[in-house]
Structures are given as structure tokens and as C-alpha cells.
Design a protein around this motif. Structure first.
Motif, PDB file in Angstrom:
ATOM      1  N   LEU A 125      -7.448   7.091 -51.499  1.00  0.00           N
ATOM      2  CA  LEU A 125      -8.471   6.090 -51.806  1.00  0.00           C
ATOM      3  C   LEU A 125      -7.900   4.678 -51.763  1.00  0.00           C
ATOM      4  O   LEU A 125      -8.588   3.729 -51.365  1.00  0.00           O
ATOM      5  CB  LEU A 125      -9.094   6.370 -53.176  1.00  0.00           C
ATOM      6  N   THR A 126      -6.647   4.539 -52.177  1.00  0.00           N
ATOM      7  CA  THR A 126      -5.990   3.230 -52.130  1.00  0.00           C
ATOM      8  C   THR A 126      -5.863   2.743 -50.689  1.00  0.00           C
ATOM      9  O   THR A 126      -6.151   1.578 -50.376  1.00  0.00           O
ATOM     10  CB  THR A 126      -4.598   3.291 -52.784  1.00  0.00           C
ATOM     11  N   ILE A 127      -5.459   3.639 -49.798  1.00  0.00           N
ATOM     12  CA  ILE A 127      -5.323   3.279 -48.377  1.00  0.00           C
ATOM     13  C   ILE A 127      -6.688   2.953 -47.780  1.00  0.00           C
ATOM     14  O   ILE A 127      -6.856   1.945 -47.080  1.00  0.00           O
ATOM     15  CB  ILE A 127      -4.655   4.427 -47.583  1.00  0.00           C
ATOM     16  N   GLY A 128      -7.680   3.801 -48.078  1.00  0.00           N
ATOM     17  CA  GLY A 128      -9.016   3.603 -47.513  1.00  0.00           C
ATOM     18  C   GLY A 128      -9.699   2.326 -47.971  1.00  0.00           C
ATOM     19  O   GLY A 128     -10.464   1.723 -47.213  1.00  0.00           O
ATOM     20  N   THR A 129      -9.405   1.912 -49.214  1.00  0.00           N
ATOM     21  CA  THR A 129     -10.007   0.677 -49.746  1.00  0.00           C
ATOM     22  C   THR A 129      -9.063  -0.515 -49.588  1.00  0.00           C
ATOM     23  O   THR A 129      -9.308  -1.581 -50.131  1.00  0.00           O
ATOM     24  CB  THR A 129     -10.361   0.835 -51.237  1.00  0.00           C
ATOM     25  N   LYS A 130      -7.968  -0.291 -48.863  1.00  0.00           N
ATOM     26  CA  LYS A 130      -6.969  -1.335 -48.583  1.00  0.00           C
ATOM     27  C   LYS A 130      -6.337  -1.890 -49.861  1.00  0.00           C
ATOM     28  O   LYS A 130      -6.109  -3.096 -49.993  1.00  0.00           O
ATOM     29  CB  LYS A 130      -7.597  -2.455 -47.752  1.00  0.00           C
ATOM     30  N   GLY A 131      -6.106  -0.978 -50.802  1.00  0.00           N
ATOM     31  CA  GLY A 131      -5.427  -1.358 -52.044  1.00  0.00           C
ATOM     32  C   GLY A 131      -6.159  -2.407 -52.843  1.00  0.00           C
ATOM     33  O   GLY A 131      -5.527  -3.272 -53.464  1.00  0.00           O
ATOM     34  N   VAL A 132      -7.490  -2.306 -52.898  1.00  0.00           N
ATOM     35  CA  VAL A 132      -8.285  -3.368 -53.516  1.00  0.00           C
ATOM     36  C   VAL A 132      -7.945  -3.568 -54.991  1.00  0.00           C
ATOM     37  O   VAL A 132      -7.943  -4.703 -55.487  1.00  0.00           O
ATOM     38  CB  VAL A 132      -9.790  -3.081 -53.330  1.00  0.00           C
ATOM     39  N   HIS A 133      -7.641  -2.492 -55.721  1.00  0.00           N
ATOM     40  CA  HIS A 133      -7.369  -2.630 -57.164  1.00  0.00           C
ATOM     41  C   HIS A 133      -6.014  -3.268 -57.432  1.00  0.00           C
ATOM     42  O   HIS A 133      -5.752  -3.700 -58.562  1.00  0.00           O
ATOM     43  CB  HIS A 133      -7.483  -1.279 -57.870  1.00  0.00           C
ATOM     44  N   ILE A 134      -5.172  -3.335 -56.411  1.00  0.00           N
ATOM     45  CA  ILE A 134      -3.879  -4.016 -56.532  1.00  0.00           C
ATOM     46  C   ILE A 134      -3.969  -5.413 -55.928  1.00  0.00           C
ATOM     47  O   ILE A 134      -3.626  -6.417 -56.564  1.00  0.00           O
ATOM     48  CB  ILE A 134      -2.773  -3.221 -55.816  1.00  0.00           C
ATOM     49  N   ARG A 135      -4.457  -5.448 -54.688  1.00  0.00           N
ATOM     50  CA  ARG A 135      -4.499  -6.693 -53.928  1.00  0.00           C
ATOM     51  C   ARG A 135      -5.460  -7.709 -54.528  1.00  0.00           C
ATOM     52  O   ARG A 135      -5.195  -8.916 -54.527  1.00  0.00           O
ATOM     53  CB  ARG A 135      -4.920  -6.353 -52.488  1.00  0.00           C
ATOM     54  N   LYS A 136      -6.570  -7.246 -55.081  1.00  0.00           N
ATOM     55  CA  LYS A 136      -7.611  -8.141 -55.606  1.00  0.00           C
ATOM     56  C   LYS A 136      -7.682  -8.120 -57.138  1.00  0.00           C
ATOM     57  O   LYS A 136      -8.690  -8.529 -57.719  1.00  0.00           O
ATOM     58  CB  LYS A 136      -8.975  -7.736 -55.040  1.00  0.00           C
ATOM     59  N   PHE A 137      -6.617  -7.641 -57.779  1.00  0.00           N
ATOM     60  CA  PHE A 137      -6.675  -7.434 -59.227  1.00  0.00           C
ATOM     61  C   PHE A 137      -7.006  -8.716 -59.986  1.00  0.00           C
ATOM     62  O   PHE A 137      -7.868  -8.727 -60.870  1.00  0.00           O
ATOM     63  CB  PHE A 137      -5.344  -6.862 -59.724  1.00  0.00           C
TER      64      PHE A 137
ATOM     65  N   ILE B 264      -3.713   5.423 -61.412  1.00  0.00           N
ATOM     66  CA  ILE B 264      -4.402   6.232 -60.401  1.00  0.00           C
ATOM     67  C   ILE B 264      -5.904   6.208 -60.671  1.00  0.00           C
ATOM     68  O   ILE B 264      -6.723   6.139 -59.746  1.00  0.00           O
ATOM     69  CB  ILE B 264      -3.882   7.682 -60.418  1.00  0.00           C
ATOM     70  N   GLY B 265      -6.261   6.253 -61.956  1.00  0.00           N
ATOM     71  CA  GLY B 265      -7.676   6.293 -62.330  1.00  0.00           C
ATOM     72  C   GLY B 265      -8.460   5.062 -61.931  1.00  0.00           C
ATOM     73  O   GLY B 265      -9.669   5.140 -61.709  1.00  0.00           O
ATOM     74  N   MET B 266      -7.805   3.905 -61.844  1.00  0.00           N
ATOM     75  CA  MET B 266      -8.508   2.669 -61.486  1.00  0.00           C
ATOM     76  C   MET B 266      -9.237   2.793 -60.152  1.00  0.00           C
ATOM     77  O   MET B 266     -10.430   2.475 -60.037  1.00  0.00           O
ATOM     78  CB  MET B 266      -7.522   1.499 -61.430  1.00  0.00           C
ATOM     79  N   ILE B 267      -8.537   3.269 -59.127  1.00  0.00           N
ATOM     80  CA  ILE B 267      -9.147   3.337 -57.799  1.00  0.00           C
ATOM     81  C   ILE B 267     -10.132   4.501 -57.709  1.00  0.00           C
ATOM     82  O   ILE B 267     -11.135   4.419 -56.987  1.00  0.00           O
ATOM     83  CB  ILE B 267      -8.061   3.439 -56.689  1.00  0.00           C
ATOM     84  N   ILE B 268      -9.862   5.568 -58.464  1.00  0.00           N
ATOM     85  CA  ILE B 268     -10.792   6.700 -58.461  1.00  0.00           C
ATOM     86  C   ILE B 268     -12.113   6.293 -59.114  1.00  0.00           C
ATOM     87  O   ILE B 268     -13.198   6.601 -58.611  1.00  0.00           O
ATOM     88  CB  ILE B 268     -10.172   7.917 -59.178  1.00  0.00           C
ATOM     89  N   LYS B 269     -12.021   5.582 -60.238  1.00  0.00           N
ATOM     90  CA  LYS B 269     -13.249   5.164 -60.924  1.00  0.00           C
ATOM     91  C   LYS B 269     -14.007   4.134 -60.085  1.00  0.00           C
ATOM     92  O   LYS B 269     -15.243   4.146 -60.046  1.00  0.00           O
ATOM     93  CB  LYS B 269     -12.917   4.586 -62.303  1.00  0.00           C
ATOM     94  N   TYR B 270     -13.281   3.263 -59.425  1.00  0.00           N
ATOM     95  CA  TYR B 270     -13.875   2.280 -58.516  1.00  0.00           C
ATOM     96  C   TYR B 270     -14.712   2.994 -57.458  1.00  0.00           C
ATOM     97  O   TYR B 270     -15.885   2.645 -57.219  1.00  0.00           O
ATOM     98  CB  TYR B 270     -12.755   1.470 -57.878  1.00  0.00           C
ATOM     99  N   ALA B 271     -14.123   4.015 -56.831  1.00  0.00           N
ATOM    100  CA  ALA B 271     -14.820   4.768 -55.790  1.00  0.00           C
ATOM    101  C   ALA B 271     -16.013   5.534 -56.356  1.00  0.00           C
ATOM    102  O   ALA B 271     -17.090   5.594 -55.747  1.00  0.00           O
ATOM    103  CB  ALA B 271     -13.846   5.740 -55.114  1.00  0.00           C
TER     104      ALA B 271
END
Length: 450
Positions: free
Chosen positions: A32-44, A110-117
Motif C-alpha cells: 500500500l505504501t508503494i501504491g500510494t507513493k508513500g503518502v503517509h511518510i512523504r506528505k506527513f 504500518i496501520g497508518m497506510i492501511i487505515k488511510y486505504a
């Protein structure tokens, strides 16, 4: 017979919430991180400014829905913050040792990107209910997104069971803390339990708007108060901070002894209970603790999904504060009661703090109880009529009563078992819908940048 079943459930949980869970969740998180281009890290940083920075502004949301994004987030937080951030952390320490805190951090990241999705598809497939509110969850996104209504109904049934079990646990937390704070309250346990039922019922009957109003006012105030008290307690025990942090990281990767004796915790226990409680706290991937975002007033699903990232960030801060306060205070013991251990930790610094945090725990637990009142009923309304789903309130109040008057040592294990089943199925659904999630997410950020 019952003891044998519970023993089997414990064994299954050891597998579902152990290395298998870490590998499964880790792979999904990476995907999910790859598919969303690391949005929860890059856009934190931008996510925090677009969420925390907008709380309280009158013109915050102008999309379709009945609650502001912040109200939806606080309603979601209300369903986990008491049980997860306070009692859940204490439970993780008792059964998994100090290293469990580190595994809770890993689970939260890990949960951040899962919950985002997850929030993206909840908002995407939500619908307007008969009473004018908006509901969303597996019953809808499995039915309309995958055209497998039967699977959605199974998930909803499991979610309702979890809500009732969790209502029992949290009601028990309320009563145990009231008894711990008020002298002679133990003699009036049934009366206190009935009062708890009435107070919960009054809010739940008012529907999601009333729940959102209560959560928006109560959760932020109590969270800030609790964090300040935690910092003071940790500060009073400053000499233990460095040793405890070392013990936490050591316990996350190898066997550690406690109280200087032979009794200790291994990495498997730390991993199992850290991951289980970490995902219980974040609610990521489990649907139960995410559907409260469905009524949010937004134009695009991503506008609400970013609140899921912020939600986990905030709740992890509170978890860490709880863990450090308990461990540095010296009250930690594998024989302690998770419902009152945190209160005891604060009381080590000052009796006033003990009472204050006991009250805070009660209020957090109360918001959690009303959160489960909404979640269970709203999810039933996605597979049956809103009129019939209101019968859930009867079982909900019965669960609150039973939880208040009984000892619930095994309910955590049963709840973990059902949550694991929900999470596995729900995450498979998220994977099947991942291409759609990626398109919605990437289009939003691309257009925002343009």
C-alpha cells in the motif's frame, strides 16, 4: 469444555497475532505504501496541517455528510482511545512485557497506510441512510465493490460481536475504576453499572450527531489532560527513563527478565501482544474502528483518509505516554489488573493524580462505550433496515450490564480472535480494491499539487 475452547483460542491467537500477522501486515503495508507513493511518510507534515490545523474552523468541510472530518475522527478515536491507549497498553505490558511497546509502534506505523486505504473505500461506497445520515463499511464496499454481499454480511455479523464484547470490556473498565476511586462503591456495583448503562443509552439514542458532538468535546480535552499528567509522572521518575527505554528495545528482540528474577518475557510474547494491541489501538484493517469516518462531510475520500493517519499518530503518542508512565513508576507486574494498573502508576506520584487519571480513564472508557453503540447499529443498518437495526441497542445495553458486574479475564482473547478473522478477510478485500484506492489517492494528490 469452556476452558478447552479458551485454550484453543489462545493458541490460535498466538499464530494469528504472532510472526504470521507481522509478515502479512508488513507485506500489505509495503504494498500500500508503494501504491500510494508513500503518502503517509512523504506528505506527513502536510497531512497534520490539513487535519490538526483545521480542527475547530467553522468552514472546515463543505462536502456531503453529517459530521465534520474532525468530529468523525474524534468519534473514531472515542472507540479506541480508552480501551486501546490506556487499558490496551497495560494489557500488552502484562502479557507481552516491556518489548510489546516497541511492537505497538511498528504496528501503528504500518496501520497508518492501511487505515488511510480503508477509509478511502469506506467513503467511496458509503450510502445515505433512511434517517439522512451516512453509513459505510464492509457490508457496502464488499457488496457494491466486489459484488459478494454474503461476505459483507459475515463481516458485519463479526463486527457486531466484537462491538458487544468490547462494550463488556470497557464497561468493566468503568466500574473497576469507579470502585477503585470511590470508597464503598464495591457494595453498590449493580447501581453503578445501571448508571453507566443509562448514561451510555442517552447518548446513543441521540444518534451519530450527538455522539460526534460529545466525542469532539470530550476526547481532545481528556487527551491533553492525560498527556500532561503522564509527562509529570514520567518526569518524577526521570531516573528510570533511560533504563526502561533500553528494556523496551531489548524486550522487543530477545528474552528479558523482570523484577530481577527468573520470570521473563520472550520475543514471541512481546511481538504477539504488541502487534495485537497495536492494531487494536489503531483499528487499522479491522473495519470495526474505522467505520466512524463514514459520516464525514467531504468531497473526496482522501480528504477524510488523511484524518486516519493523524488519528493513529495521536493515539500512538498517548500509548507511549501510558507505557512509560507505568514502566517508570515501578507498579508494573504480570499479576496486576490491566483495568486499574495505569491509575496505580499515576497514584505513585500523587494520590490526586491517581484520582484524576482514574476519572480520565472512566471518561475515555465512556466515550468508547458510546462509540461501540454507534458502530454496531450503523453496521447492521448496512445489511438490514434502520428500523430493525435499532434492536441492537437492547443487546448493547445488556452487554454493558454484564461487563459491569462480571470478571472478564478471557474476553480479551475472544475479542482478539474475532478481530483477527475480520482483519484477515477485510485486508484481502482491501488488496482486491487496491488499484481503485491507488487511483483515487494519486489523483487527489496530483490535482492538489497542480
Amino acid at each position: 469444555m469452556v476452558l478447552q475452547i479458551l485454550k484453543i483460542i489462545k493458541s490460535i491467537n498466538g499464530f494469528l497475532w504472532g510472526p504470521a500477522a507481522l509478515i502479512f501486515l508488513g507485506l500489505i503495508g509495503i504494498y500500500l505504501t508503494i501504491g500510494t507513493k508513500g503518502v503517509h511518510i512523504r506528505k506527513f507534515k502536510l497531512i497534520l496541517s490539513k487535519t490538526i490545523g483545521k480542527i475547530g474552523k467553522k468552514n472546515e468541510d463543505d462536502g456531503v455528510g453529517v459530521l465534520t472530518s474532525a468530529q468523525s475522527m474524534f468519534t473514531s478515536l472515542a472507540s479506541v482511545i480508552g480501551m486501546g491507549s490506556i487499558v490496551g497498553v497495560a494489557s500488552a505490558l502484562i502479557y507481552g512485557g516491556p518489548g510489546a511497546i516497541v511492537w505497538m509502534w511498528i504496528a501503528a506505523f504500518i496501520g497508518m497506510i492501511i487505515k488511510y486505504a480503508e477509509i478511502i473505500i469506506i467513503i467511496k461506497y458509503r450510502r445515505k441512510a433512511e434517517d439522512g445520515t451516512y453509513v459505510g463499511g464492509p457490508g457496502l464496499y464488499v457488496k457494491n465493490g466486489l459484488n459478494i454481499p454474503g461476505l459483507g454480511e459475515i463481516l458485519v455479523a463479526l463486527m457486531v460481536i466484537v462491538c458487544l464484547l468490547s462494550t463488556m470490556i470497557q464497561s468493566n473498565v468503568i466500574i473497576e475504576n469507579v470502585i477503585n476511586i470511590i470508597p464503598n462503591a464495591k457494595n453498590y456495583k449493580i447501581v453503578v453499572t445501571i448508571i453507566n448503562m443509562i448514561l451510555a443509552g442517552l447518548v446513543v439514542i441521540g444518534g451519530i450527531k450527538r455522539i460526534g458532538d460529545v466525542a469532539e468535546k470530550l476526547v481532545p480535552f481528556m487527551s491533553i489532560f492525560y498527556l500532561i499528567a503522564s509527562i509529570i509522572v514520567i518526569g518524577f521518575n526521570y531516573q528510570n527513563i533511560i533504563p526502561i527505554i533500553g528494556l523496551m528495545f531489548k524486550g522487543a528482540v530477545r528474552q528479558v527478565s523482570i523484577t530481577g528474577g527468573a520470570l521473563g518475557y520472550g520475543i514471541m510474547k512481546a511481538m504477539q501482544f504488541g502487534i495485537a494491541r497495536g492494531f487494536f489501538v489503531s483499528g487499522a484493517g479491522q473495519a470495526v474502528f474505522t467505520v466512524s469516518h463514514a459520516p464525514a462531510r467531504v468531497k473526496n475520500p482522501v480528504e477524510q483518509a488523511i484524518y486516519g493517519v493523524t488519528e493513529i499518530f495521536l493515539v500512538t503518542i498517548i500509548c507511549t505516554a501510558t507505557g512509560l508512565a507505568v514502566l517508570t513508576s515501578g507498579v508494573f507486574s504480570p499479576d496486576n489488573n490491566s483495568a486499574i494498573m495505569v491509575t496505580q502508576a499515576f497514584a505513585q506520584t500523587s494520590k490526586i493524580f491517581g484520582y484524576a487519571v482514574g476519572i480520565a480513564t472512566i471518561l475515555f472508557a465512556y466515550t468508547t462505550v458510546i462509540g461501540f453503540g454507534y458502530i454496531g447499529e450503523s453496521q447492521l443498518s448496512t445489511i438490514i433496515s434502520s428500523r430493525k437495526s435499532k434492536y441492537y441497542r437492547i443487546f448493547y445495553l445488556i452487554a454493558a450490564f454484564i461487563g459491569g458486574i462480571t470478571v472478564l479475564d478471557s474476553i480479551w482473547d475472544i475479542t482478539d480472535f474475532f478481530l483477527a478473522i475480520i482483519m484477515v478477510i477485510n485486508l484481502i478485500v482491501i488488496l482486491l480494491k487496491s488499484r481503485e484506492i491507488f487511483d483515487i489517492s494519486n489523483d487527489y494528490w496530483r490535482n492538489l499539487k497542480a
